[in-house]
Design a protein around this motif. Sequence first.
Motif, PDB file in Angstrom:
ATOM      1  N   VAL A 159      27.468  27.578  42.152  1.00  0.00           N
ATOM      2  CA  VAL A 159      28.530  28.428  41.645  1.00  0.00           C
ATOM      3  C   VAL A 159      28.519  29.720  42.445  1.00  0.00           C
ATOM      4  O   VAL A 159      27.494  30.385  42.571  1.00  0.00           O
ATOM      5  CB  VAL A 159      28.325  28.705  40.142  1.00  0.00           C
ATOM      6  N   ALA A 160      29.660  30.067  43.024  1.00  0.00           N
ATOM      7  CA  ALA A 160      29.746  31.241  43.879  1.00  0.00           C
ATOM      8  C   ALA A 160      30.368  32.428  43.167  1.00  0.00           C
ATOM      9  O   ALA A 160      30.278  33.550  43.635  1.00  0.00           O
ATOM     10  CB  ALA A 160      30.566  30.917  45.125  1.00  0.00           C
ATOM     11  N   GLY A 161      31.004  32.187  42.043  1.00  0.00           N
ATOM     12  CA  GLY A 161      31.638  33.292  41.348  1.00  0.00           C
ATOM     13  C   GLY A 161      32.196  32.842  40.016  1.00  0.00           C
ATOM     14  O   GLY A 161      32.273  31.647  39.726  1.00  0.00           O
ATOM     15  N   THR A 162      32.569  33.814  39.234  1.00  0.00           N
ATOM     16  CA  THR A 162      33.132  33.559  37.920  1.00  0.00           C
ATOM     17  C   THR A 162      34.351  34.438  37.726  1.00  0.00           C
ATOM     18  O   THR A 162      34.329  35.616  38.073  1.00  0.00           O
ATOM     19  CB  THR A 162      32.105  33.872  36.816  1.00  0.00           C
ATOM     20  N   VAL A 163      35.397  33.859  37.186  1.00  0.00           N
ATOM     21  CA  VAL A 163      36.585  34.610  36.793  1.00  0.00           C
ATOM     22  C   VAL A 163      36.725  34.415  35.292  1.00  0.00           C
ATOM     23  O   VAL A 163      36.690  33.286  34.803  1.00  0.00           O
ATOM     24  CB  VAL A 163      37.849  34.119  37.524  1.00  0.00           C
ATOM     25  N   THR A 164      36.862  35.505  34.570  1.00  0.00           N
ATOM     26  CA  THR A 164      37.026  35.446  33.121  1.00  0.00           C
ATOM     27  C   THR A 164      38.436  35.898  32.764  1.00  0.00           C
ATOM     28  O   THR A 164      38.908  36.918  33.280  1.00  0.00           O
ATOM     29  CB  THR A 164      35.993  36.362  32.426  1.00  0.00           C
ATOM     30  N   VAL A 165      39.093  35.141  31.903  1.00  0.00           N
ATOM     31  CA  VAL A 165      40.403  35.537  31.416  1.00  0.00           C
ATOM     32  C   VAL A 165      40.174  36.352  30.146  1.00  0.00           C
ATOM     33  O   VAL A 165      39.611  35.850  29.174  1.00  0.00           O
ATOM     34  CB  VAL A 165      41.300  34.311  31.114  1.00  0.00           C
ATOM     35  N   ARG A 166      40.569  37.641  30.207  1.00  0.00           N
ATOM     36  CA  ARG A 166      40.402  38.560  29.071  1.00  0.00           C
ATOM     37  C   ARG A 166      41.711  39.281  28.831  1.00  0.00           C
ATOM     38  O   ARG A 166      42.255  39.890  29.754  1.00  0.00           O
ATOM     39  CB  ARG A 166      39.363  39.632  29.395  1.00  0.00           C
ATOM     40  N   ASP A 167      42.181  39.237  27.617  1.00  0.00           N
ATOM     41  CA  ASP A 167      43.357  40.030  27.240  1.00  0.00           C
ATOM     42  C   ASP A 167      44.504  39.900  28.243  1.00  0.00           C
ATOM     43  O   ASP A 167      45.048  40.886  28.730  1.00  0.00           O
ATOM     44  CB  ASP A 167      42.972  41.505  27.072  1.00  0.00           C
ATOM     45  N   PHE A 168      44.847  38.697  28.607  1.00  0.00           N
ATOM     46  CA  PHE A 168      45.945  38.404  29.517  1.00  0.00           C
ATOM     47  C   PHE A 168      45.751  39.021  30.899  1.00  0.00           C
ATOM     48  O   PHE A 168      46.695  39.499  31.526  1.00  0.00           O
ATOM     49  CB  PHE A 168      47.296  38.821  28.912  1.00  0.00           C
ATOM     50  N   ALA A 169      44.513  39.013  31.396  1.00  0.00           N
ATOM     51  CA  ALA A 169      44.203  39.484  32.746  1.00  0.00           C
ATOM     52  C   ALA A 169      43.018  38.691  33.281  1.00  0.00           C
ATOM     53  O   ALA A 169      42.171  38.219  32.523  1.00  0.00           O
ATOM     54  CB  ALA A 169      43.883  40.971  32.737  1.00  0.00           C
ATOM     55  N   PHE A 170      42.971  38.532  34.607  1.00  0.00           N
ATOM     56  CA  PHE A 170      41.836  37.887  35.268  1.00  0.00           C
ATOM     57  C   PHE A 170      40.803  38.969  35.602  1.00  0.00           C
ATOM     58  O   PHE A 170      41.158  40.038  36.096  1.00  0.00           O
ATOM     59  CB  PHE A 170      42.282  37.188  36.552  1.00  0.00           C
ATOM     60  N   ASP A 171      39.531  38.681  35.354  1.00  0.00           N
ATOM     61  CA  ASP A 171      38.464  39.643  35.626  1.00  0.00           C
ATOM     62  C   ASP A 171      37.328  38.949  36.364  1.00  0.00           C
ATOM     63  O   ASP A 171      36.668  38.094  35.763  1.00  0.00           O
ATOM     64  CB  ASP A 171      37.956  40.248  34.313  1.00  0.00           C
ATOM     65  N   ARG A 197      32.991  31.638  49.713  1.00  0.00           N
ATOM     66  CA  ARG A 197      32.945  30.813  50.932  1.00  0.00           C
ATOM     67  C   ARG A 197      33.831  29.574  50.765  1.00  0.00           C
ATOM     68  O   ARG A 197      34.106  29.169  49.625  1.00  0.00           O
ATOM     69  CB  ARG A 197      31.516  30.382  51.221  1.00  0.00           C
ATOM     70  N   PRO A 198      34.237  28.951  51.862  1.00  0.00           N
ATOM     71  CA  PRO A 198      35.036  27.719  51.759  1.00  0.00           C
ATOM     72  C   PRO A 198      34.315  26.648  50.944  1.00  0.00           C
ATOM     73  O   PRO A 198      33.115  26.426  51.112  1.00  0.00           O
ATOM     74  CB  PRO A 198      35.194  27.277  53.223  1.00  0.00           C
ATOM     75  N   GLY A 199      35.021  26.003  50.052  1.00  0.00           N
ATOM     76  CA  GLY A 199      34.469  24.925  49.239  1.00  0.00           C
ATOM     77  C   GLY A 199      33.562  25.371  48.111  1.00  0.00           C
ATOM     78  O   GLY A 199      32.970  24.535  47.423  1.00  0.00           O
ATOM     79  N   ALA A 200      33.439  26.660  47.885  1.00  0.00           N
ATOM     80  CA  ALA A 200      32.565  27.175  46.830  1.00  0.00           C
ATOM     81  C   ALA A 200      33.124  26.837  45.450  1.00  0.00           C
ATOM     82  O   ALA A 200      34.325  26.631  45.283  1.00  0.00           O
ATOM     83  CB  ALA A 200      32.406  28.680  46.965  1.00  0.00           C
ATOM     84  N   VAL A 201      32.233  26.793  44.474  1.00  0.00           N
ATOM     85  CA  VAL A 201      32.638  26.508  43.096  1.00  0.00           C
ATOM     86  C   VAL A 201      32.802  27.821  42.347  1.00  0.00           C
ATOM     87  O   VAL A 201      31.921  28.680  42.400  1.00  0.00           O
ATOM     88  CB  VAL A 201      31.598  25.614  42.388  1.00  0.00           C
ATOM     89  N   VAL A 202      33.933  27.952  41.675  1.00  0.00           N
ATOM     90  CA  VAL A 202      34.222  29.130  40.863  1.00  0.00           C
ATOM     91  C   VAL A 202      34.379  28.653  39.425  1.00  0.00           C
ATOM     92  O   VAL A 202      35.107  27.688  39.159  1.00  0.00           O
ATOM     93  CB  VAL A 202      35.519  29.825  41.339  1.00  0.00           C
TER      94      VAL A 202
END
Length: 138
Positions: free
Chosen positions: A56-68, A75-80
């Motif tokens: 896992v290369a990163g995490t995006v959290t959806v909070r209050d109608f926004a990406f955080d 990197r190419p092919g990384a897992v988010v």
Amino acid sequence: MRPLVRAAALALLLAAGPVLTGCVSAFTVAGPEETSSSAVVPPSEPLSPVPSPSPVAGTVTVRDFAFDPADLTVRPGAVVIVTNTGTTTHTLTAQDGGFDTGPIAPGTAVSLTAPSRPGAYSYLCGFHHFMRGILTVA
């Protein structure tokens, strides 16, 4: 046995059948038709390691109608991992159609594999187009 209890017991057995079959198959004994030539022999050379999935290369959290965070570099092919902590279903969808998580229900998370080609990929929520971000692949 009362009919209602009998029906509930039957439903439970039908639902658990595939699970129990998998458990039992792990403990089966070789039948008479199998010979000792089918035994597994340890290899004389060490086995090469099995490639593990991209970390896992990163995490995006959806909070209050926004990406955080709204902007993430991987990197190419990384897992988010995309986690929805809100109360509404969202998506993380590339504007060029290159990737799409599909609907992410509240309280759940999905994984997304970054494109293999470097570049900046604008994305949005397919349900709420005002929610935007950029996934940079470098």
